[in-house]
Design a protein around this motif. Structure first.
Motif, PDB file in Angstrom:
ATOM      1  N   ASN A  63       0.687   8.076 -10.695  1.00  0.00           N
ATOM      2  CA  ASN A  63       2.158   8.216 -10.002  1.00  0.00           C
ATOM      3  C   ASN A  63       2.755   6.701 -10.430  1.00  0.00           C
ATOM      4  OD1 ASN A  63       2.219  10.654  -8.693  1.00  0.00           O
ATOM      5  ND2 ASN A  63       0.755   9.869  -7.066  1.00  0.00           N
ATOM      6  N   LEU A  64       2.839   6.404 -11.571  1.00  0.00           N
ATOM      7  CA  LEU A  64       3.684   5.170 -11.808  1.00  0.00           C
ATOM      8  C   LEU A  64       5.298   5.601 -11.826  1.00  0.00           C
ATOM      9  CD1 LEU A  64       1.431   3.839 -14.914  1.00  0.00           C
ATOM     10  CD2 LEU A  64       1.478   3.434 -12.357  1.00  0.00           C
ATOM     11  N   LEU A  65       6.099   4.838 -11.440  1.00  0.00           N
ATOM     12  CA  LEU A  65       7.431   4.896 -11.300  1.00  0.00           C
ATOM     13  C   LEU A  65       8.036   4.947 -12.661  1.00  0.00           C
ATOM     14  CD1 LEU A  65       7.815   2.836  -8.017  1.00  0.00           C
ATOM     15  CD2 LEU A  65       7.877   5.381  -8.171  1.00  0.00           C
ATOM     16  N   PRO A  66       8.561   6.025 -13.149  1.00  0.00           N
ATOM     17  CA  PRO A  66       8.896   5.925 -14.457  1.00  0.00           C
ATOM     18  C   PRO A  66      10.139   5.224 -14.945  1.00  0.00           C
ATOM     19  CG  PRO A  66       9.575   7.913 -13.776  1.00  0.00           C
ATOM     20  CD  PRO A  66       8.821   7.172 -12.287  1.00  0.00           C
ATOM     21  N   VAL A  67      10.974   4.842 -13.889  1.00  0.00           N
ATOM     22  CA  VAL A  67      12.075   3.957 -14.356  1.00  0.00           C
ATOM     23  C   VAL A  67      11.852   2.539 -14.535  1.00  0.00           C
ATOM     24  CG1 VAL A  67      13.797   5.703 -13.715  1.00  0.00           C
ATOM     25  CG2 VAL A  67      13.079   3.871 -12.162  1.00  0.00           C
ATOM     26  N   TYR A  68      10.541   2.262 -13.640  1.00  0.00           N
ATOM     27  CA  TYR A  68      10.226   0.658 -13.875  1.00  0.00           C
ATOM     28  C   TYR A  68       9.155   0.446 -15.003  1.00  0.00           C
ATOM     29  CZ  TYR A  68      12.494   0.835  -9.220  1.00  0.00           C
ATOM     30  OH  TYR A  68      13.313   0.975  -8.348  1.00  0.00           O
ATOM     31  N   THR A  69       9.145  -0.912 -15.321  1.00  0.00           N
ATOM     32  CA  THR A  69       8.420  -1.407 -16.567  1.00  0.00           C
ATOM     33  C   THR A  69       6.923  -1.614 -15.827  1.00  0.00           C
ATOM     34  OG1 THR A  69       8.693  -3.688 -15.698  1.00  0.00           O
ATOM     35  CG2 THR A  69      10.065  -2.580 -17.279  1.00  0.00           C
ATOM     36  N   VAL A  70       5.945  -1.505 -16.931  1.00  0.00           N
ATOM     37  CA  VAL A  70       4.585  -1.676 -16.110  1.00  0.00           C
ATOM     38  C   VAL A  70       4.380  -3.062 -15.144  1.00  0.00           C
ATOM     39  CG1 VAL A  70       2.366  -2.717 -16.942  1.00  0.00           C
ATOM     40  CG2 VAL A  70       3.545  -0.804 -18.173  1.00  0.00           C
ATOM     41  N   GLU A 127       4.137  -4.958  -9.586  1.00  0.00           N
ATOM     42  CA  GLU A 127       4.701  -5.819  -8.775  1.00  0.00           C
ATOM     43  C   GLU A 127       5.212  -5.370  -7.267  1.00  0.00           C
ATOM     44  OE1 GLU A 127       8.477  -7.417  -9.447  1.00  0.00           O
ATOM     45  OE2 GLU A 127       8.252  -9.140  -8.720  1.00  0.00           O
ATOM     46  N   PHE A 128       5.492  -3.999  -7.532  1.00  0.00           N
ATOM     47  CA  PHE A 128       5.749  -3.181  -6.318  1.00  0.00           C
ATOM     48  C   PHE A 128       4.845  -3.394  -4.935  1.00  0.00           C
ATOM     49  CE2 PHE A 128       6.697   0.792  -4.126  1.00  0.00           C
ATOM     50  CZ  PHE A 128       8.124   0.560  -3.857  1.00  0.00           C
ATOM     51  N   ALA A 129       3.632  -3.394  -5.429  1.00  0.00           N
ATOM     52  CA  ALA A 129       2.560  -3.464  -4.259  1.00  0.00           C
ATOM     53  C   ALA A 129       2.399  -4.670  -3.453  1.00  0.00           C
ATOM     54  CB  ALA A 129       1.227  -3.396  -4.942  1.00  0.00           C
ATOM     55  N   LEU A 130       3.446  -5.599  -4.086  1.00  0.00           N
ATOM     56  CA  LEU A 130       3.505  -7.011  -3.696  1.00  0.00           C
ATOM     57  C   LEU A 130       4.817  -7.286  -2.791  1.00  0.00           C
ATOM     58  CD1 LEU A 130       2.232  -9.436  -6.319  1.00  0.00           C
ATOM     59  CD2 LEU A 130       1.060  -8.483  -4.349  1.00  0.00           C
ATOM     60  N   LEU A 131       5.663  -6.301  -2.963  1.00  0.00           N
ATOM     61  CA  LEU A 131       6.936  -6.627  -2.297  1.00  0.00           C
ATOM     62  C   LEU A 131       6.868  -6.406  -0.992  1.00  0.00           C
ATOM     63  CD1 LEU A 131       9.479  -4.771  -5.115  1.00  0.00           C
ATOM     64  CD2 LEU A 131       8.801  -7.336  -4.621  1.00  0.00           C
ATOM     65  N   LEU A 132       5.769  -5.675  -0.629  1.00  0.00           N
ATOM     66  CA  LEU A 132       5.744  -5.406   1.028  1.00  0.00           C
ATOM     67  C   LEU A 132       5.147  -6.636   1.595  1.00  0.00           C
ATOM     68  CD1 LEU A 132       4.160  -1.947   0.621  1.00  0.00           C
ATOM     69  CD2 LEU A 132       6.392  -2.270   1.620  1.00  0.00           C
ATOM     70  N   GLN A 133       4.780  -7.599   0.844  1.00  0.00           N
ATOM     71  CA  GLN A 133       4.162  -8.872   1.342  1.00  0.00           C
ATOM     72  C   GLN A 133       5.136  -9.815   1.081  1.00  0.00           C
ATOM     73  OE1 GLN A 133       0.317  -9.555  -0.597  1.00  0.00           O
ATOM     74  NE2 GLN A 133      -0.497  -7.992   0.110  1.00  0.00           N
ATOM     75  N   LYS A 134       5.318 -10.883   1.906  1.00  0.00           N
ATOM     76  CA  LYS A 134       6.453 -11.749   1.636  1.00  0.00           C
ATOM     77  C   LYS A 134       6.142 -13.046   0.772  1.00  0.00           C
ATOM     78  CE  LYS A 134       9.126 -10.295   5.746  1.00  0.00           C
ATOM     79  NZ  LYS A 134       7.916  -9.121   6.225  1.00  0.00           N
ATOM     80  N   GLY A 192      -2.249   4.257 -18.440  1.00  0.00           N
ATOM     81  CA  GLY A 192      -1.768   4.349 -17.262  1.00  0.00           C
ATOM     82  C   GLY A 192      -2.617   4.182 -16.043  1.00  0.00           C
ATOM     83  N   GLN A 193      -3.814   4.665 -16.258  1.00  0.00           N
ATOM     84  CA  GLN A 193      -4.774   4.535 -15.133  1.00  0.00           C
ATOM     85  C   GLN A 193      -5.189   3.008 -14.829  1.00  0.00           C
ATOM     86  OE1 GLN A 193      -5.435   5.619 -12.367  1.00  0.00           O
ATOM     87  NE2 GLN A 193      -6.858   7.124 -12.605  1.00  0.00           N
ATOM     88  N   ARG A 194      -5.142   2.207 -16.125  1.00  0.00           N
ATOM     89  CA  ARG A 194      -5.373   0.775 -16.070  1.00  0.00           C
ATOM     90  C   ARG A 194      -4.191   0.147 -15.341  1.00  0.00           C
ATOM     91  NH1 ARG A 194      -8.714  -1.749 -19.233  1.00  0.00           N
ATOM     92  NH2 ARG A 194     -10.110  -0.155 -20.216  1.00  0.00           N
ATOM     93  N   VAL A 195      -3.024   0.588 -15.483  1.00  0.00           N
ATOM     94  CA  VAL A 195      -1.857   0.155 -14.688  1.00  0.00           C
ATOM     95  C   VAL A 195      -1.992   0.500 -12.962  1.00  0.00           C
ATOM     96  CG1 VAL A 195       0.741  -0.063 -14.088  1.00  0.00           C
ATOM     97  CG2 VAL A 195      -0.443   0.375 -16.409  1.00  0.00           C
ATOM     98  N   ALA A 196      -2.562   1.390 -12.900  1.00  0.00           N
ATOM     99  CA  ALA A 196      -2.804   1.789 -11.578  1.00  0.00           C
ATOM    100  C   ALA A 196      -3.835   1.125 -10.930  1.00  0.00           C
ATOM    101  CB  ALA A 196      -3.259   3.361 -11.215  1.00  0.00           C
ATOM    102  N   ILE A 197      -4.950   0.631 -11.756  1.00  0.00           N
ATOM    103  CA  ILE A 197      -5.786  -0.200 -11.339  1.00  0.00           C
ATOM    104  C   ILE A 197      -5.522  -1.591 -10.970  1.00  0.00           C
ATOM    105  CG2 ILE A 197      -8.266  -1.547 -11.830  1.00  0.00           C
ATOM    106  CD1 ILE A 197      -8.661   0.983 -13.742  1.00  0.00           C
ATOM    107  N   ALA A 198      -4.608  -2.156 -11.793  1.00  0.00           N
ATOM    108  CA  ALA A 198      -3.768  -3.527 -11.679  1.00  0.00           C
ATOM    109  C   ALA A 198      -3.121  -3.420 -10.218  1.00  0.00           C
ATOM    110  CB  ALA A 198      -2.978  -3.924 -12.776  1.00  0.00           C
ATOM    111  N   ARG A 199      -2.346  -2.242 -10.093  1.00  0.00           N
ATOM    112  CA  ARG A 199      -1.326  -2.039  -9.136  1.00  0.00           C
ATOM    113  C   ARG A 199      -2.370  -2.113  -7.660  1.00  0.00           C
ATOM    114  NH1 ARG A 199       1.500   3.421  -8.645  1.00  0.00           N
ATOM    115  NH2 ARG A 199      -0.736   3.961  -8.697  1.00  0.00           N
ATOM    116  N   ALA A 200      -3.516  -1.685  -7.705  1.00  0.00           N
ATOM    117  CA  ALA A 200      -4.291  -1.563  -6.664  1.00  0.00           C
ATOM    118  C   ALA A 200      -5.031  -2.808  -6.312  1.00  0.00           C
ATOM    119  CB  ALA A 200      -5.661  -0.566  -6.954  1.00  0.00           C
TER     120      ALA A 200
END
Ligand SMILES: Nc1ncnc2c1ncn2[C@@H]1O[C@H](COP(=O)(O)OP(=O)(O)OP(=O)(O)O)[C@@H](O)[C@H]1O
Ligand SMILES: [Mg+2]
Length: 235
Positions: free
Chosen positions: A97-104, A109-116, A151-159
């Motif tokens: 589930n990567l967001l297609p319109v955004y870059t890697v 970075e998305f995971a960090l936007l919830l943190q200030k 793609g799965q590597r990006v998901a690991i980085a996101r996690a």
């Protein structure tokens, strides 16, 4: 001294089905120490995802308790369980589930936007996470340009970008070929060793099992066997 990161006591999970109920998990007693690289294994429908979802505070037990990092899941408000997930738990799913319109870069970075955190601090953390998975050169690419393994590597980085204490990986290799499956497992094992992150998998993939130190076999929602093993595959 060992420290428990997850403690599950007398856990039961029932789902309403039609007029009745279906018992997906019954009488589960398990605990996990910090730094484990363990897996819930068992046939389809045995309750693996149900158990991971409760540990990840995406769902709660019907009876009994599940305590993660000292917090009892069923006592948490919506906000508190979101906080636990945002700060301390990383998720890796079969479908990444990567967001297609955004870059890697932006997907991680998305995971960090919830943190200030400042943009500079975010950039440093994202690039470091992409280096962990060997994708620092792909930061500006869109997910559609990546292979399944990438793609799965990006998901690991996101996690991992939040440096969570716990990573829950639900069938992370299900859509990968053998070569990519081994590569991402080696990456996760390296992160487990270097950052001391606790990993808990759900899988029926023999390739994954070969990397694990502990296999918890579920059958019809019950723990049939809980065994410590010497990992057959290493890096
Ligand atoms: N929301 C729900 N409502 C009703 N039944 C459910 C629900 N979620 C799961 N179940 C049932 O609980 C059982 C366990 O499901 P679960 O997804 O945990 O299995 P699993 O071990 O992860 O299987 P798989 O290997 O196919 O992913 C299944 O019989 C499933 O149909
Ligand atoms: Mg499942």
């Amino acid at each position: 001294m060992s420290e428990k990161i997850i403690v599950i006591e007398n856990l039961v999970k029932r789902f309403p089905v039609g007029e009745g109920e279906f018992t997906a998990l019954s009488d589960i007693n398990l605990s996990f120490e910090k730094g484990e690289f363990s897996g819930i294994v068992g046939p389809s429908g045995s309750g693996k995802t149900t158990l991971l979802n409760i540990i990840g505070s995406l769902d709660s037990p019907t009876e009994g308790s599940c305590t993660v990092m000292g917090k009892r899941i069923s006592d948490l408000s919506h906000k508190q369980s979101a906080q636990l997930r945002n700060m301390h738990i990383g998720f890796i799913f079969q479908v990444y589930n990567l967001l297609p319109v955004y870059t890697v870069f932006e997907n991680v970075e998305f995971a960090l936007l919830l943190q200030k955190r400042s943009a500079t601090a975010r950039k440093k953390a994202v690039m470091e996470a992409l280096e962990w998975v060997g994708l620092e050169k792909m930061a500006d690419k869109k997910p559609s340009k990546l292979s399944g393994g990438e793609g799965q590597r990006v998901a690991i980085a996101r996690a991992m970008v939040k440096r969570p204490e716990l990573v829950l990986a639900d069938e992370p290799t299900a859509n990968l070929d053998a070569k990519n499956a081994h590569a991402i497992l080696q990456t996760m094992k390296k992160l487990n060793e270097e950052l001391k992150t606790t990993f808990l998998f759900s899988t029926h993939d023999e390739k994954v099992m070969a990397y694990l130190n502990r296999l918890i076999h579920l059958e019809d929602g019950k723990v049939a066997q809980d065994e410590w093993v010497t990992a057959k595959s290493t890096r």
